[in-house]
Design an enzyme around this catalytic site. Structure first.
Site, mmCIF file in Angstrom:
data_model
loop_
_atom_site.group_PDB
_atom_site.id
_atom_site.type_symbol
_atom_site.label_atom_id
_atom_site.label_comp_id
_atom_site.label_asym_id
_atom_site.label_seq_id
_atom_site.Cartn_x
_atom_site.Cartn_y
_atom_site.Cartn_z
ATOM 1 N N GLN A 1 30.664 0.193 -15.992
ATOM 2 C CA GLN A 1 32.034 0.693 -15.836
ATOM 3 C C GLN A 1 33.006 -0.105 -16.708
ATOM 4 O OE1 GLN A 1 32.494 3.341 -14.020
ATOM 5 N NE2 GLN A 1 34.728 3.516 -14.087
ATOM 6 N N ARG B 1 10.732 -14.607 -2.145
ATOM 7 C CA ARG B 1 12.020 -13.934 -2.013
ATOM 8 C C ARG B 1 13.125 -14.747 -2.674
ATOM 9 N NH1 ARG B 1 10.838 -11.425 4.056
ATOM 10 N NH2 ARG B 1 9.735 -9.603 3.250
ATOM 11 N N GLU C 1 9.268 -7.017 -3.149
ATOM 12 C CA GLU C 1 9.237 -8.179 -2.249
ATOM 13 C C GLU C 1 10.080 -7.953 -0.998
ATOM 14 O OE1 GLU C 1 7.417 -11.317 -2.083
ATOM 15 O OE2 GLU C 1 6.325 -9.768 -3.157
ATOM 16 N N GLY C 2 10.130 -6.717 -0.543
ATOM 17 C CA GLY C 2 10.889 -6.372 0.650
ATOM 18 C C GLY C 2 12.210 -5.738 0.280
ATOM 19 N N GLU D 1 0.841 -1.207 0.000
ATOM 20 C CA GLU D 1 0.000 0.000 0.000
ATOM 21 C C GLU D 1 0.870 1.249 0.000
ATOM 22 O OE1 GLU D 1 -3.036 -0.064 2.971
ATOM 23 O OE2 GLU D 1 -3.840 -1.988 2.284
#
Length: 551
Positions: free
Chosen positions: A349, A254, A376-377, A137
């Protein structure tokens, strides 16, 4: 070479290899760099690609995560990881779109009744439905407990017959294109999951987000205004199980996002290696120069393979039926996504001005992989989760949790002296000292110290698992042989030991620790001495990586 072993749960190796090969051939034929760059430039969700990937008569990718008893393939966590890595190496946006269906259906998998599973998995399998996972949310972010979306019961004759859901969800993958949604809402009995049809009255979707990366995926806000769902759309038919169901999902989801970081990171690394073989500087290719390989290539390969090994370890445990692996899932996601993000940055790089252009793809990979450290965190949520849970293990074991792991590593070193298990044991012992000092001086009252502990735990555990498995259970997912991965394991374990000791000392002193002999207790001189041979290992790893990924 010992054959890689994977759990019996899930697909057999022949079926898994067939799916992976089919995906690769499809990508070579349809998902060309030109096509992917066009999707990225135009911010286009490729409906036709998703339709083809989900077509049961060709690939049927969505069947992978549906159990066989519901007309799916019954893939396990290991299978999901392998497919996720391949998909992310092609295009992380498309991978997000495809595998968001896995996320969206996961509350059904872990929480639904048998009748609900029969119905919804049957429909997803037969109709190739796109799903979305509606948890996040605007103000709550990754904190699912802070959500405000409400589910008000609707009663008839004193009996609940349905719910009216009102609220808003943000950053939802497949949010504007899914056919069905699993929505987390606060019912009177607590947070609960509900299944909502895309065309439900009062359910609207925001415009696609104009994102930094993964532009081939659809991300949109969801708005629910008294959206009515019948009571049989309550997952599990019992209120208040939503957060527990979400936690049960995290071990899998995860892991999947970690595999996204792994796939994108390795693709960036491959491109950087191949570029270095063709780019001549000072009379020799960059691939032969330590200033290039030892800074931009080898350390990243070591981190990525440490993360891979940890992912496979967790996947096997999940497929064996083990529960309560949220901490391990957090470690896997944290290390793999941070490693993938760093490799993509270094690939730009490594290619200089070419890397900064869209034509060479690593610029796009960098923009795409960045989201894996957020959704997902976030990495910070992962650090907090890891530190909180392992802190409890340290307290419950009276400081022995990592000491005992170090002892197991010492035994492994006796049998496999080339694995780097001795260096990983140093990291574990130093970690135990740091945790105990934090306990004695109450240093975890500082949030930053707690978060840094999460990082140190992740490094130490990945080093340990890499050293434990590099010979006993070599991966089937990459072409590197065991001696090369042993060198990478030693390189990473040395880095982990030094990071735990040096960073641990830094932050405990910074927070006010009181032991004047802490540096000696950490065995810093021994850890520095353990760096002996590191450059030689990096020389060997660079040489082998160049052989495997010849342009």
């Amino acid at each position: 070479m010992i054959d890689a072993t994977v759990p019996e749960v899930g697909l057999d190796k022949e079926t898994r290899d067939m799916i992976l090969e089919t995906l690769k051939k499809y990508a070579e034929r349809k998902l060309t760099p030109e096509f992917l760059l066009e999707l990225d430039h135009n911010d286009t969700f490729p409906h036709d690609v998703l339709k083809e990937l989900y077509d049961p008569m060709s690939i049927g990718l969505h069947l992978l995560f549906i159990p066989e008893k519901y007309d799916g393939l019954g893939g396990g966590a290991y299978d999901i990881y392998r497919v996720s890595e391949i998909m992310a190496s092609v295009d992380l946006g498309i991978a997000t779109g495809v595998l968001a269906t896995f996320l969206g259906s996961d509350p059904i998998s872990v929480g639904a009744t048998e009748e609900q599973k029969q119905h919804w998995f049957g429909r997803i399998a037969e109709e190739a439905l796109l799903c979305a996972y509606g948890a996040t949310e605007p103000q709550a972010g990754s904190d699912l407990g802070a959500m405000t979306t409400k589910a008000e019961p609707v009663e008839e004759n004193g009996e609940v017959v349905g719910y009216n859901i009102t609220g808003r969800k943000q950053w939802i993958s497949n949010g504007g294109v899914a056919d069905i949604y699993t929505i987390l809402a606060l019912a009177p009995g607590g947070p609960s999951w509900f299944i909502v049809d895309a065309d439900a009255e009062g359910f609207t979707k925001g415009k696609p987000e104009d994102k930094h990366g993964i532009r081939a995926s659809n991300t949109a806000a969801l708005f629910l205004d008294n959206v009515y769902v019948p009571v049989d759309r309550l997952v599990g038919l019992e209120e208040g199980k939503g957060l527990a169901q979400a936690q049960a999902v995290f071990g899998y989801t995860r892991l999947m996002v970690g595999a996204f970081g792994l796939g994108a990171g390795w693709e960036a690394l491959r491109r950087a290696i191949r570029y270095s073989q063709e780019r001549i500087q000072g009379g020799a290719p960059l691939s032969q120069k330590q200033g290039y390989t030892h800074k931009l290539i080898v350390p990243n390969a070591a981190k990525l393979e440490a993360a891979r090994t940890y992912i496979e370890w967790v996947a096997e445990r999940l497929d064996s039926g083990e529960e309560g692996l949220q901490t391990e899932g957090a470690v896997a996601k944290y290390m793999a996504t941070e490693a993938g993000n760093k490799m993509a940055e270094d690939a730009i790089q490594a290619m200089g001005g070419y890397g900064y252009t869209k034509e060479y793809m690593v610029e796009k990979i960098k923009r795409d992989v960045r989201i894996t450290t957020i959704y997902e965190g976030t990495s910070e949520i992962m650090e907090w989760t890891i530190a909180r849970d392992r802190w409890q293990e340290h307290l419950k074991s009276r400081g022995d949790y990592y000491k005992e792991w170090a002892n197991r590593l010492a035994a492994i070193h006796q049998e496999y002296p080339d694995n780097g298990a001795n260096f990983a044991a140093m990291a574990m012992r130093a970690l135990a000292v740091i945790l105990e000092r934090c306990r004695l001086d109450r240093l975890t009252r500082n949030q930053h110290v707690l978060f840094r502990l999460g990082e140190l735990v992740a490094y130490a555990e990945c080093a340990a698992v890499f050293a434990e498995r590099v010979v006993q259970k070599p991966t089937e997912a990459i072409q590197l042989d065991v001696p090369t991965r042993q060198a990478l394991a030693r390189i990473f374990a040395r880095e982990a030991a030094l990071k735990v000791a040096a960073d641990g000392l830094r932050w405990t002193i910074g927070a006010g620790q009181t032991d004047p002999n802490l540096a000696a207790s950490l065995d810093l001189p021994g850890i520095y001495q353990a760096q002996t041979g590191n450059v030689a290992d990096m020389d060997f790893a660079a040489e082998q990586l160049n052989k495997v990924f010849t342009a």
